[in-house]
Write an enzyme that holds these catalytic residues in place. Structure first.
Site, PDB file in Angstrom:
ATOM      1  N   LEU A   3       0.827  -1.207   0.000  1.00  0.00           N
ATOM      2  CA  LEU A   3       0.000   0.000   0.000  1.00  0.00           C
ATOM      3  C   LEU A   3       0.860   1.255   0.000  1.00  0.00           C
ATOM      4  O   LEU A   3       0.542   2.247  -0.641  1.00  0.00           O
ATOM      5  CB  LEU A   3      -0.926   0.010   1.220  1.00  0.00           C
ATOM      6  CG  LEU A   3      -2.084  -0.987   1.214  1.00  0.00           C
ATOM      7  CD1 LEU A   3      -2.880  -0.878   2.502  1.00  0.00           C
ATOM      8  CD2 LEU A   3      -2.996  -0.756   0.023  1.00  0.00           C
ATOM      9  N   GLY A  49       9.799   4.602   3.205  1.00  0.00           N
ATOM     10  CA  GLY A  49      11.070   5.276   2.948  1.00  0.00           C
ATOM     11  C   GLY A  49      12.147   4.985   3.968  1.00  0.00           C
ATOM     12  O   GLY A  49      12.650   5.908   4.603  1.00  0.00           O
ATOM     13  N   ASP A  70       0.330  14.478  14.707  1.00  0.00           N
ATOM     14  CA  ASP A  70       0.610  14.516  13.267  1.00  0.00           C
ATOM     15  C   ASP A  70      -0.682  14.519  12.460  1.00  0.00           C
ATOM     16  O   ASP A  70      -0.855  13.741  11.518  1.00  0.00           O
ATOM     17  CB  ASP A  70       1.492  13.334  12.868  1.00  0.00           C
ATOM     18  CG  ASP A  70       2.189  13.565  11.521  1.00  0.00           C
ATOM     19  OD1 ASP A  70       2.300  14.741  11.108  1.00  0.00           O
ATOM     20  OD2 ASP A  70       2.616  12.585  10.892  1.00  0.00           O
ATOM     21  N   PHE A 106      11.804   2.916   6.651  1.00  0.00           N
ATOM     22  CA  PHE A 106      11.286   2.432   7.925  1.00  0.00           C
ATOM     23  C   PHE A 106      10.440   1.171   7.771  1.00  0.00           C
ATOM     24  O   PHE A 106      10.025   0.582   8.758  1.00  0.00           O
ATOM     25  CB  PHE A 106      10.447   3.532   8.607  1.00  0.00           C
ATOM     26  CG  PHE A 106      11.279   4.580   9.257  1.00  0.00           C
ATOM     27  CD1 PHE A 106      11.675   4.472  10.586  1.00  0.00           C
ATOM     28  CD2 PHE A 106      11.694   5.687   8.538  1.00  0.00           C
ATOM     29  CE1 PHE A 106      12.456   5.449  11.179  1.00  0.00           C
ATOM     30  CE2 PHE A 106      12.477   6.660   9.120  1.00  0.00           C
ATOM     31  CZ  PHE A 106      12.863   6.549  10.448  1.00  0.00           C
ATOM     32  N   GLY A 107      10.200   0.750   6.547  1.00  0.00           N
ATOM     33  CA  GLY A 107       9.385  -0.432   6.340  1.00  0.00           C
ATOM     34  C   GLY A 107       8.296  -0.154   5.333  1.00  0.00           C
ATOM     35  O   GLY A 107       8.325   0.851   4.615  1.00  0.00           O
TER      36      GLY A 107
END
Length: 668
Positions: free
Chosen positions: A42, A46, A165, A48-49
């Protein structure tokens, strides 16, 4: 197709029945942890997984989302922080996922040296994608967005969590109808859902969220959030408060209504854009919404809104006086009014003609004292006379002399909003449920605290005390009902049967039965001796707001269970229903309110039923003839709660504007 779980694989999709990835050669995992079949990527995080779409083969191939942590960071501290953030996201989802607008955590585990988080699949799209497809939002859509998301922020903030965030990418609109179909050689799965399907906004990505103490601080030199959307105190000092999330919500609304990215403005001008945001609008907006934007986007946190409730109050502005030209124009043309709900997170955005009666012969007195929504009222005879108890979002519980209308005492021992209030028939105890998931017991005469009851895992929406004053029932947003012994406060039992929040509980006149109304649109009648459901009443098309049991009247002879009486229920479907407790049959549906009916109450003789609504009115109904007696007008906002005096001659009503009205009930 099978998807390779190597986060560095450039072409992860592979045909079924092969053992190694055709692109990178990594071993393929047919079923992650034995039952998650990975379908496709999906998003790539970048370094981090990745986030994958999957299906749970143990749940009829239900769609789910699998997040993988595979950080490529330098240094032990950076790796530790990445793992901590991932674990915190899992923990937050575990705590908050019962809310329909927050994804549910399904699993959290480690496999092959990677951490995985499995969560509910949201069949929808982000608001950023919606903006790119449909263009900028109109004001009405922005108002609705605020009304949809502010209760979610209130929910997480009351549980000590700050998102940190909030931005269009982290808000999804769930499709009203299933849109997504997973197709493979083995299945075609469309629109599996944990809850009843409806279009709503869902807040996602709690990876940056933190548990709230006095403030939240990150390690000096680090930032969590997104430039342009996150406020100064968060990016500069590493601090985060509820007001920080509100800044991010304001920046999000600005982006959606203007089409201009706050991140781009921040890169050019820093925070100077927040004082000149209106110049970027393609069309002007109303003054009251502009003022809300101004306060949401204050650079100084002290000048900003401090809670979601404060914003909601301003979204439901005071109506002008009947003599004003503005109101006269509205009376002629109709106007869009945003109505603030109470406690249960429901809101209305519609058009209706205003009709305020300047003179009302039945209104005796208006009590002013609360600074926020009055959520609940209760009345009892005490050694000091007849005492009225009122609870509010302002976190206070007030006791009043009902005869004189004078305030006796303000109790400030609640650290969160008071959602529900009940007084004992013997005049000794007042109980209130609050947003800290607890019930507090107070001396009804002196106002002194007796004890605090712990046990619910979410806010307590409703409390009731039995006719013999020996038992307390509490209904919670966590979907459970708890029974407590009075005055000791010992927990007797937990009743589990509703599938959603319990909005209202009411004892029968014999104290051996209990009625409960829920967001799941059902009413249940409980036998308190064996703690079992006697029957379930179904018929409302929207969530239940209130239930009450008549102390005397019955439409049928005694049933074999020894049950007698009439049950009244009100709902967000604008109706009130009467039910025969003995047979479980619906007796009658009262239709007359134009919006949600938030509260119902019987007189002590069971002859009159009162109903309070979001249409600002109270109606009195003759239970025997099923006719409306009269409509009481005088509140300027939603009527949230009702209670009769012991003799039934006075009706007390709480309102979203913070006032309490006392009404004269004239017998015929």
């Amino acid at each position: 197709m099978l998807c390779c779980l190597n986060p560095d694989c450039l072409n992860p999709l592979n045909p079924d029945r092969i053992t190694n990835c055709q692109s990178c050669g990594a071993p393929l995992i047919p079923l992650l942890r034995g039952h998650y079949r990975i379908i496709q990527v999906l998003s790539d995080e970048g370094g981090f997984g990745r986030t994958y779409l999957a299906e749970d083969v143990d749940k009829l191939k239900e769609p789910c989302v699998v997040k993988q942590l595979a950080p490529k960071v330098q240094g032990t501290w950076a790796l530790k922080k990445a793992v901590e953030s991932f674990q915190q996201e899992a923990q937050r989802l575990q705590e908050l996922g019962k809310h329909s607008q927050i994804p549910t955590l399904l699993a959290y585990f480690e496999e092959d040296n990677y951490l995985y988080l499995v969560q509910e699949f949201i069949d929808g799209q982000t608001l950023l994608k919606e903006l790119r497809q449909q263009g900028t939002y109109h004001e009405t859509k922005i108002r609705q967005l605020l009304l949809d998301l502010l209760p979610v922020l209130k929910f997480i903030h009351e549980r000590g969590v700050i998102h940190r965030d909030i931005k269009p990418q982290n808000i999804m609109r769930r499709f009203a109808e299933p849109q997504f179909t997973i197709r493979s050689n083995y299945s075609s799965v469309s629109g599996h859902k944990r809850r009843e399907t409806k279009e709503e906004l869902v807040l996602i990505d709690f990876g940056a969220s933190k548990q709230l103490s006095a403030t939240v601080r990150t390690k000096p030199g680090t930032t969590i959030g997104t430039r342009g959307y996150s406020p100064l105190e968060q990016l500069q000092d590493g601090e985060a408060h509820p007001a920080s999330d509100l800044f991010s919500l304001g920046a999000t609304c600005f982006h959606l209504i203007s089409g201009v990215s706050p991140g781009a403005l921040w890169a050019e001008n820093g925070y100077s854009w927040v004082s000149s945001w209106q110049q970027y609008l393609k069309r002007p907006i109303s003054q009251d919404l502009a003022e809300i934007f101004d306060k949401l986007l204050k650079k100084d946190i002290q000048e900003r809104y401090q809670s979601a409730d404060e914003v909601l109050i301003d979204l439901a502005p005071q109506l002008p006086s009947p003599q004003s030209p503005t109101l006269r124009r509205r009376l002629l043309a109709g106007t869009a009014i945003i109505l603030l709900g109470f406690g249960g997170f429901w809101y209305i955005n519609s058009f209706y003609p205003l009709n305020l009666t300047a003179e009302n012969n039945f209104l005796m007195k208006t009590l002013n004292g609360h600074s926020n929504v009055v959520t609940s009222v209760a009345v009892s005879s005490t050694s000091n006379g007849i005492t009225l108890a009122s609870g509010s979002f302002d976190t206070t519980l007030k006791l009043w002399n009902l005869t004189t209308g004078k305030e006796i005492v303000t109790i400030e021992g609640n650290a969160a909003s008071v959602y529900s209030v009940a007084t004992s028939p013997d005049g000794r105890i007042v109980a209130n449920g609050n947003g800290h998931n607890t019930i507090k017991l107070w001396n009804l005469v002196t106002g002194q605290e007796i004890r605090t009851l712990y046990g619910h895992s979410s806010l307590v929406e409703s409390v009731a005390i039995s006719p013999d004053s020996k038992m307390l029932a509490s209904g919670s947003f966590d979907g459970t009902i708890k029974l407590w012994e009075l005055p000791s406060g010992n927990e007797i039992a937990t009743l589990n049967s509703h599938s959603s929040a319990v909005k209202s509980v009411a004892f029968g006149p014999n104290g051996q039965t209990l009625a409960s109304g829920s967001e799941d649109k059902t009413i249940k009648l409980w036998n308190l001796k064996n703690k079992q459901v006697i029957r379930t009443f179904k018929g409302h098309s929207q969530p239940i707001r209130s239930v009450a049991i008549s102390p005397i009247l019955s439409e049928s002879p005694l049933s074999k269970e020894g049950l007698v009486g009439i049950l009244a229920s009100s709902s967000a479907d604008n109706t009130i229903k009467l039910w025969d407790i003995a047979t479980g049959q619906e007796i009658y549906t009262f239709v007359g309110h134009s919006y949600s009916v938030n509260s119902v109450a019987f007189t002590s003789d069971g002859k009159i039923l009162a109903s309070g609504s979001s249409d600002h009115t109270i109606k009195l109904w003759d239970v025997t003839t099923k006719r409306e007696i009269r409509t009481l007008k005088g509140h300027s906002k939603e009527v949230t709660s009702l209670a009769f005096s012991p003799n039934g001659n006075i009706l007390v009503s709480g309102c979203a504007d913070g006032t309490i009205n006392l009404w004269r009930v004239v017998r015929w």
